[in-house]
Every structure is written in C-alpha cells, then in structure tokens.
Motif scaffolding. Sequence first.
Motif, PDB file in Angstrom:
ATOM      1  N   ILE A 114      -6.488   7.744  10.676  1.00 39.59           N
ATOM      2  CA  ILE A 114      -6.725   9.061  10.079  1.00 39.59           C
ATOM      3  C   ILE A 114      -7.322   8.906   8.681  1.00 39.59           C
ATOM      4  N   ILE A 115      -6.835   7.918   7.939  1.00 38.04           N
ATOM      5  CA  ILE A 115      -7.388   7.639   6.603  1.00 38.04           C
ATOM      6  C   ILE A 115      -8.854   7.247   6.714  1.00 38.04           C
ATOM      7  N   LEU A 116      -9.187   6.473   7.734  1.00 36.29           N
ATOM      8  CA  LEU A 116     -10.586   6.089   7.951  1.00 36.29           C
ATOM      9  C   LEU A 116     -11.458   7.325   8.149  1.00 36.29           C
ATOM     10  N   ALA A 117     -10.971   8.274   8.957  1.00 37.84           N
ATOM     11  CA  ALA A 117     -11.725   9.510   9.183  1.00 37.84           C
ATOM     12  C   ALA A 117     -11.913  10.269   7.881  1.00 37.84           C
ATOM     13  N   PHE A 118     -10.867  10.275   7.045  1.00 38.72           N
ATOM     14  CA  PHE A 118     -10.968  10.945   5.743  1.00 38.72           C
ATOM     15  C   PHE A 118     -11.996  10.259   4.849  1.00 38.72           C
ATOM     16  N   VAL A 119     -11.988   8.938   4.827  1.00 35.73           N
ATOM     17  CA  VAL A 119     -12.924   8.187   3.976  1.00 35.73           C
ATOM     18  C   VAL A 119     -14.368   8.492   4.371  1.00 35.73           C
ATOM     19  N   VAL A 120     -14.624   8.556   5.677  1.00 32.23           N
ATOM     20  CA  VAL A 120     -15.975   8.875   6.157  1.00 32.23           C
ATOM     21  C   VAL A 120     -16.384  10.260   5.654  1.00 32.23           C
ATOM     22  N   VAL A 159     -10.605  21.954   1.582  1.00 31.25           N
ATOM     23  CA  VAL A 159     -10.962  20.579   1.228  1.00 31.25           C
ATOM     24  C   VAL A 159      -9.820  19.929   0.454  1.00 31.25           C
ATOM     25  N   SER A 160      -9.254  20.675  -0.484  1.00 27.17           N
ATOM     26  CA  SER A 160      -8.147  20.151  -1.286  1.00 27.17           C
ATOM     27  C   SER A 160      -6.924  19.852  -0.419  1.00 27.17           C
ATOM     28  N   ALA A 161      -6.640  20.748   0.539  1.00 29.65           N
ATOM     29  CA  ALA A 161      -5.493  20.545   1.434  1.00 29.65           C
ATOM     30  C   ALA A 161      -5.691  19.273   2.263  1.00 29.65           C
ATOM     31  N   PHE A 162      -6.911  19.086   2.779  1.00 26.39           N
ATOM     32  CA  PHE A 162      -7.228  17.893   3.563  1.00 26.39           C
ATOM     33  C   PHE A 162      -7.076  16.643   2.705  1.00 26.39           C
ATOM     34  N   TYR A 163      -7.526  16.728   1.461  1.00 33.16           N
ATOM     35  CA  TYR A 163      -7.440  15.603   0.532  1.00 33.16           C
ATOM     36  C   TYR A 163      -5.977  15.248   0.251  1.00 33.16           C
ATOM     37  N   ILE A 164      -5.146  16.254   0.002  1.00 31.30           N
ATOM     38  CA  ILE A 164      -3.730  16.010  -0.295  1.00 31.30           C
ATOM     39  C   ILE A 164      -3.020  15.389   0.905  1.00 31.30           C
ATOM     40  N   GLY A 168      -1.318  11.712   1.141  1.00 32.03           N
ATOM     41  CA  GLY A 168       0.043  11.499   1.612  1.00 32.03           C
ATOM     42  C   GLY A 168       0.100  10.405   2.666  1.00 32.03           C
ATOM     43  N   LEU A 169      -0.829  10.450   3.613  1.00 29.42           N
ATOM     44  CA  LEU A 169      -0.878   9.433   4.660  1.00 29.42           C
ATOM     45  C   LEU A 169      -1.245   8.071   4.080  1.00 29.42           C
ATOM     46  N   LEU A 170      -2.190   8.067   3.126  1.00 26.60           N
ATOM     47  CA  LEU A 170      -2.587   6.810   2.488  1.00 26.60           C
ATOM     48  C   LEU A 170      -1.391   6.163   1.798  1.00 26.60           C
ATOM     49  N   CYS A 171      -0.638   6.950   1.064  1.00 26.41           N
ATOM     50  CA  CYS A 171       0.493   6.394   0.317  1.00 26.41           C
ATOM     51  C   CYS A 171       1.648   6.013   1.234  1.00 26.41           C
ATOM     52  N   LEU A 172       1.806   6.737   2.338  1.00 28.41           N
ATOM     53  CA  LEU A 172       2.781   6.336   3.354  1.00 28.41           C
ATOM     54  C   LEU A 172       2.376   4.981   3.933  1.00 28.41           C
ATOM     55  N   HIS A 173       1.085   4.826   4.185  1.00 26.16           N
ATOM     56  CA  HIS A 173       0.518   3.581   4.701  1.00 26.16           C
ATOM     57  C   HIS A 173       0.752   2.449   3.698  1.00 26.16           C
ATOM     58  N   LEU A 174       0.479   2.718   2.418  1.00 25.15           N
ATOM     59  CA  LEU A 174       0.626   1.694   1.386  1.00 25.15           C
ATOM     60  C   LEU A 174       2.077   1.302   1.156  1.00 25.15           C
ATOM     61  N   SER A 175       2.992   2.256   1.285  1.00 23.13           N
ATOM     62  CA  SER A 175       4.400   1.972   1.017  1.00 23.13           C
ATOM     63  C   SER A 175       4.937   0.878   1.937  1.00 23.13           C
ATOM     64  N   VAL A 209       0.571  10.737  -6.886  1.00 21.19           N
ATOM     65  CA  VAL A 209       0.652  11.678  -8.010  1.00 21.19           C
ATOM     66  C   VAL A 209      -0.656  11.689  -8.797  1.00 21.19           C
ATOM     67  N   GLY A 210      -1.231  10.506  -9.048  1.00 20.33           N
ATOM     68  CA  GLY A 210      -2.466  10.425  -9.815  1.00 20.33           C
ATOM     69  C   GLY A 210      -3.616  11.157  -9.156  1.00 20.33           C
ATOM     70  N   ASN A 211      -3.790  10.947  -7.858  1.00 15.92           N
ATOM     71  CA  ASN A 211      -4.895  11.590  -7.146  1.00 15.92           C
ATOM     72  C   ASN A 211      -4.671  13.089  -6.933  1.00 15.92           C
ATOM     73  N   VAL A 212      -3.447  13.453  -6.594  1.00 19.01           N
ATOM     74  CA  VAL A 212      -3.158  14.868  -6.348  1.00 19.01           C
ATOM     75  C   VAL A 212      -3.192  15.664  -7.650  1.00 19.01           C
ATOM     76  N   ALA A 213      -2.902  15.002  -8.774  1.00 20.70           N
ATOM     77  CA  ALA A 213      -2.952  15.690 -10.068  1.00 20.70           C
ATOM     78  C   ALA A 213      -4.353  16.223 -10.341  1.00 20.70           C
ATOM     79  N   ILE A 214      -5.372  15.498  -9.904  1.00 16.06           N
ATOM     80  CA  ILE A 214      -6.762  15.943 -10.095  1.00 16.06           C
ATOM     81  C   ILE A 214      -7.006  17.224  -9.311  1.00 16.06           C
ATOM     82  N   VAL A 215      -6.596  17.217  -8.066  1.00 16.80           N
ATOM     83  CA  VAL A 215      -6.772  18.394  -7.204  1.00 16.80           C
ATOM     84  C   VAL A 215      -6.007  19.595  -7.761  1.00 16.80           C
TER      85      VAL A 215
END
Length: 224
Positions: A114-120, A159-164, A168-175, A209-215
């Motif tokens: 899903i993150i890959l789809a978002f990156v594209v 767009v912002s909702a999709f980004y957030i 969330g999925l990216l950080c779940l993946h990273l954790s 937090v850093g990325n969502v703070a921008i949005v």
Amino acid sequence: MSNVIRFYKSSLGKKYVMALTGFALFAFVIAHMAGNLQIFLGPDAINDYAAFLKSKPGILWAARLGLLAVVILHITAAIQLARINRRARPVGYNDYKVVASTLAQRTILMSGLIILAFVVYHLLHFTFGVTNPEYLRLTRDGQHDVYGMMIAGFSNVWVSAFYIIAMGLLCLHLSHGVSSMFQSLGLRRRAITRSINLFARTMALVIFVGNVAIVAAVLTGLVK
C-alpha cells in the motif's frame, strides 16, 4: 558474482538484502521529512532547498535511480521471502491464534504494498506534476514554487487524508521493520531487544508526527 547470487537465493541472503535496503529507505524517509519540514521556515527556505537539489541534476538523478533500485530489491526480497515461508507451511493451522505477534508484524507485507502505491501517486502528484501540472509553476525568481505546491496539494482534504493514512501505514511498517533490520544483520541481542524495539517505535512516531504536522498546519491555516 556467482557466490553473491547463490547467497541471495538463500533465505538468509534475502533477509540481508531486506535489512540493508530497509536501512537505506529508513534514512531516506528521515532526510525527506527533514527537507519538507523547512516549510515552517517560510517559502524562501524550502524553495531554496529544492533549487539546490535541482542544481545538481547528475547527483539528483543518480540518487533517484539508486533509490528506485533499493525499492525494487526490498519489495522483491520481501515477496520472495513470503513465498518461501508459505511453502514451508502450505497448510494453515486449524485453530489459529495470534501469539506474541504485533499488528505491524502481521500486516508488514500488505502495508508495504500500500505504501508503494502511495509513493507512486506522491511522485505523480508532486514530483512529476502528472496529476496536477499546475503545481510545477515557478516563482518570480525562476525557482520551482515548492512552498505553493505543498499548500495547494494539502489544502485538498482527500489528498491530506490519503497522505495521513499512508504515513500511519508507513510508521506501522517501520515500527517492526527497523527492529527486524537489527535481527537480520545479527546485531540484535536479548539484552538490548527492548531498547531496539523502543528505538524503532519512537522513530516511527517521530516520523509520523513530523510529516502529519505539515499536513495539519496547511489544513488549519497555520501555514498558508
């Protein structure tokens, strides 16, 4: 070269590839976030930063192609490992229970796709201007107006909702991924396992937090 290929074909080799490419992607995510956070310093700061990157086209494209290769290797190794694990246990448990397994572990492959789809989409949206070519407009100084592009892009609630959600999925993946990286490289010891897990979860939270703070800043009008 044949030894390298033979090693990669093994499960251990694929885990090493996933760990090393995962580390590279982890470092990129942090650097990318640091660059984007310059939006809080005003238009000149982030536009000058983008102009600096574009002033080195050779280095920029080498980095992009290198990052693309890293992503391909990471995803390929992940899918191949999943197939190996599935073949090792072709018949599922009759009475399946989750034991000492986190949500991040159980969804790491799906969240990665899903993150890959978002990156594209993110590249088509912001980097190449395919979905919104008007975002590639220039400032009076002839620079790419990255500041205005981010304001316009994140002013769209969908767009912002999709980004957030993607963050969330990216950080779940990273954790889970950052913690597994140490284990795959043989750097994880029982005595420091708790510290490594805490580091992985803390970094995932910082990135979210850093990325969502921008949005949030754009949506609330704090940055406009």
